[in-house]
Design a protein around this motif. Sequence first.
Motif, PDB file in Angstrom:
ATOM      1  N   PHE A  36       0.859  -1.179   0.000  1.00 60.83           N
ATOM      2  CA  PHE A  36       0.000   0.000   0.000  1.00 60.83           C
ATOM      3  C   PHE A  36       0.899   1.233   0.000  1.00 60.83           C
ATOM      4  O   PHE A  36       1.944   1.263   0.665  1.00 60.83           O
ATOM      5  N   SER A  37       0.492   2.225  -0.757  1.00 59.28           N
ATOM      6  CA  SER A  37       1.287   3.459  -0.870  1.00 59.28           C
ATOM      7  C   SER A  37       0.330   4.636  -0.729  1.00 59.28           C
ATOM      8  O   SER A  37       0.036   5.335  -1.683  1.00 59.28           O
ATOM      9  N   GLU A  38      -0.168   4.799   0.467  1.00 58.33           N
ATOM     10  CA  GLU A  38      -1.181   5.812   0.713  1.00 58.33           C
ATOM     11  C   GLU A  38      -0.726   7.200   0.283  1.00 58.33           C
ATOM     12  O   GLU A  38       0.428   7.595   0.497  1.00 58.33           O
ATOM     13  N   HIS A  39      -1.654   7.954  -0.324  1.00 55.58           N
ATOM     14  CA  HIS A  39      -1.374   9.344  -0.661  1.00 55.58           C
ATOM     15  C   HIS A  39      -1.107  10.145   0.605  1.00 55.58           C
ATOM     16  O   HIS A  39      -1.721   9.910   1.649  1.00 55.58           O
ATOM     17  N   THR A  40      -0.222  11.114   0.486  1.00 53.66           N
ATOM     18  CA  THR A  40       0.061  11.950   1.649  1.00 53.66           C
ATOM     19  C   THR A  40      -1.154  12.740   2.116  1.00 53.66           C
ATOM     20  O   THR A  40      -1.200  13.155   3.277  1.00 53.66           O
ATOM     21  N   HIS A  41      -2.153  12.929   1.267  1.00 49.26           N
ATOM     22  CA  HIS A  41      -3.341  13.658   1.734  1.00 49.26           C
ATOM     23  C   HIS A  41      -4.200  12.817   2.679  1.00 49.26           C
ATOM     24  O   HIS A  41      -5.217  13.286   3.185  1.00 49.26           O
ATOM     25  N   THR A  42      -3.766  11.593   2.954  1.00 43.43           N
ATOM     26  CA  THR A  42      -4.427  10.768   3.970  1.00 43.43           C
ATOM     27  C   THR A  42      -4.049  11.221   5.375  1.00 43.43           C
ATOM     28  O   THR A  42      -4.825  11.046   6.314  1.00 43.43           O
ATOM     29  N   PHE A  43      -2.872  11.834   5.518  1.00 42.74           N
ATOM     30  CA  PHE A  43      -2.262  11.992   6.835  1.00 42.74           C
ATOM     31  C   PHE A  43      -2.221  13.440   7.306  1.00 42.74           C
ATOM     32  O   PHE A  43      -1.824  14.342   6.563  1.00 42.74           O
ATOM     33  N   VAL A  44      -2.561  13.616   8.563  1.00 44.66           N
ATOM     34  CA  VAL A  44      -2.595  14.967   9.140  1.00 44.66           C
ATOM     35  C   VAL A  44      -1.221  15.621   9.107  1.00 44.66           C
ATOM     36  O   VAL A  44      -1.114  16.848   9.013  1.00 44.66           O
ATOM     37  N   GLU A  45      -0.176  14.811   9.170  1.00 40.62           N
ATOM     38  CA  GLU A  45       1.183  15.368   9.201  1.00 40.62           C
ATOM     39  C   GLU A  45       1.528  16.133   7.922  1.00 40.62           C
ATOM     40  O   GLU A  45       2.419  16.984   7.928  1.00 40.62           O
ATOM     41  N   PHE A  46       0.842  15.822   6.825  1.00 43.37           N
ATOM     42  CA  PHE A  46       1.153  16.454   5.541  1.00 43.37           C
ATOM     43  C   PHE A  46       0.158  17.549   5.149  1.00 43.37           C
ATOM     44  O   PHE A  46       0.316  18.152   4.082  1.00 43.37           O
ATOM     45  N   TYR A  50      -0.238  20.901   1.531  1.00 44.56           N
ATOM     46  CA  TYR A  50      -1.281  21.131   0.528  1.00 44.56           C
ATOM     47  C   TYR A  50      -1.789  22.569   0.597  1.00 44.56           C
ATOM     48  O   TYR A  50      -1.997  23.215  -0.443  1.00 44.56           O
ATOM     49  N   TYR A  51      -1.993  23.062   1.802  1.00 42.69           N
ATOM     50  CA  TYR A  51      -2.487  24.431   1.941  1.00 42.69           C
ATOM     51  C   TYR A  51      -1.427  25.455   1.551  1.00 42.69           C
ATOM     52  O   TYR A  51      -1.761  26.571   1.128  1.00 42.69           O
ATOM     53  N   ASP A  52      -0.177  25.069   1.632  1.00 37.23           N
ATOM     54  CA  ASP A  52       0.894  25.964   1.191  1.00 37.23           C
ATOM     55  C   ASP A  52       1.007  26.003  -0.332  1.00 37.23           C
ATOM     56  O   ASP A  52       1.335  27.049  -0.909  1.00 37.23           O
ATOM     57  N   ASP A  53       0.755  24.871  -1.004  1.00 34.93           N
ATOM     58  CA  ASP A  53       1.117  24.731  -2.416  1.00 34.93           C
ATOM     59  C   ASP A  53      -0.031  24.869  -3.405  1.00 34.93           C
ATOM     60  O   ASP A  53       0.198  25.277  -4.549  1.00 34.93           O
ATOM     61  N   LEU A  54      -1.239  24.509  -3.017  1.00 38.04           N
ATOM     62  CA  LEU A  54      -2.331  24.455  -3.992  1.00 38.04           C
ATOM     63  C   LEU A  54      -2.972  25.823  -4.223  1.00 38.04           C
ATOM     64  O   LEU A  54      -2.995  26.672  -3.326  1.00 38.04           O
ATOM     65  N   ASN A 102       4.389  16.304  -5.286  1.00 40.21           N
ATOM     66  CA  ASN A 102       5.539  17.165  -5.614  1.00 40.21           C
ATOM     67  C   ASN A 102       5.445  18.505  -4.888  1.00 40.21           C
ATOM     68  O   ASN A 102       5.287  19.567  -5.479  1.00 40.21           O
ATOM     69  N   PHE A 103       5.579  18.434  -3.564  1.00 32.59           N
ATOM     70  CA  PHE A 103       5.540  19.647  -2.754  1.00 32.59           C
ATOM     71  C   PHE A 103       6.773  20.505  -3.006  1.00 32.59           C
ATOM     72  O   PHE A 103       7.849  20.004  -3.350  1.00 32.59           O
ATOM     73  N   GLN A 104       6.619  21.784  -2.795  1.00 28.52           N
ATOM     74  CA  GLN A 104       7.708  22.712  -3.088  1.00 28.52           C
ATOM     75  C   GLN A 104       8.799  22.705  -2.022  1.00 28.52           C
ATOM     76  O   GLN A 104       9.966  22.894  -2.334  1.00 28.52           O
ATOM     77  N   ASP A 105       8.434  22.480  -0.774  1.00 30.46           N
ATOM     78  CA  ASP A 105       9.424  22.480   0.302  1.00 30.46           C
ATOM     79  C   ASP A 105       9.922  21.054   0.518  1.00 30.46           C
ATOM     80  O   ASP A 105       9.540  20.367   1.472  1.00 30.46           O
ATOM     81  N   GLN A 106      10.786  20.593  -0.368  1.00 32.05           N
ATOM     82  CA  GLN A 106      11.260  19.215  -0.294  1.00 32.05           C
ATOM     83  C   GLN A 106      12.175  18.966   0.911  1.00 32.05           C
ATOM     84  O   GLN A 106      12.267  17.839   1.394  1.00 32.05           O
ATOM     85  N   GLN A 107      12.812  19.990   1.402  1.00 33.07           N
ATOM     86  CA  GLN A 107      13.618  19.790   2.606  1.00 33.07           C
ATOM     87  C   GLN A 107      12.738  19.384   3.782  1.00 33.07           C
ATOM     88  O   GLN A 107      13.050  18.431   4.511  1.00 33.07           O
TER      89      GLN A 107
END
Length: 282
Positions: A36-46, A50-54, A102-107
Motif C-alpha cells: 500500500f502506498s497511501e497518498h500523503t493527503h491521507t495523513f494529518v502530518e502532511f 497542501y495548503y501551502d502549495d495548492l 511534488n511539494f515545493q518544500d522538499q527539505q
Amino acid sequence: MKLDYHQHLEYGSYELDYAQGFLETAKERGLVEIGFSEHTHTFVEFEHFYYDDLILDDSFIGSFQQKWLKKNKFKYTVDDYFAFMEACREHFPVKTGIEVCNFQDQQAVGELLGKYDFDYIIGSVHFLRGWAYDSSEIKAEWDRRDLRGIYEQYTEEAEALCAAGHYDMLGHPFNIRLYQYFPDFDVTPYLQRVVEAMRRADMVVDVNTGTLYRYPVKEISPYGDFMRLAHEAGLPVTINSDAHRPTDSGAYHDMAVEYVRDFGYTETVRFTKRKREIVPLS
C-alpha cells in the motif's frame, strides 16, 4: 515474481474487512506480495503542505480544490497507518509505502519522511503550479493551457522530485496524457530530461496500469517513447495497478509484464526497508 506496490485504501477505511478485499483479489491474481502506498493527503502530518502549495482562491481551480481538501482527507496519522499495515501482514505479505506529491518544500518533506521506516517511497507529480491536473472535475482547465507549457512544467516538477533524493520510484511518469491531450511537437527532450533525472537519483519506474483502466487515454503509463529511453538508460521497473478499489488490486498485471518485456525488461524490483532485491518478472 508478481508484486504490486502502488495501491490505495483512501476510498475505504483502516478496517481489516475493507483491506481484505485487496488481499483476496491479490491472491486470486497470483500476486505474492503487495504494497500500500497511501497518498500523503491521507495523513494529518502532511496537511500544511497542501495548503501551502495548492491554488485555493475563488477561481475555477481554486474553488474546486478548496472543496477537495475537505473531502475524505487528513483522517489518519502516519502511526495509524503503520499499525494497520502490521494488522494486514497477519493475512498476506504487505509492504508499507507512501506516495508523496511534488511539494515545493522538499527539505521539510524529507525531514518528515525520515521519521518513518517505509519499505519504499513513491514521488509523484500531481500538481502543476498548484493545479491538480488529473482531477476530472476541473478537466476543462486543460483547454485553457498551452500544452507545451504543461510539458515544461511537468518536466521541471519531476526533475525537482528526483533531485530531492527522497524517493525510490517516480509515480506514473508522463501521465499528463491521461485526458488525451496529445502534443503536435517533439516531446523527446522532455522525456530525456526526466529519464536523466531519474538515472542520477537511482530511481525506479512505476509502470502503472491505472491510466489504462481509470482514464480516457486507456494506456499504461509511462507510454512507449518514455519506456524505450528508460530501458536504454538502465532504469529498473516495477509493475503496479494504482488500485483505489479492492477489485483493482493487480489489475492488468500480466498485460503490463508483456508490455515491459517488449522494451527488453526481464526483471523487476522487490523492496524491503528501502533496500532493493532484483527478481525475475512474472
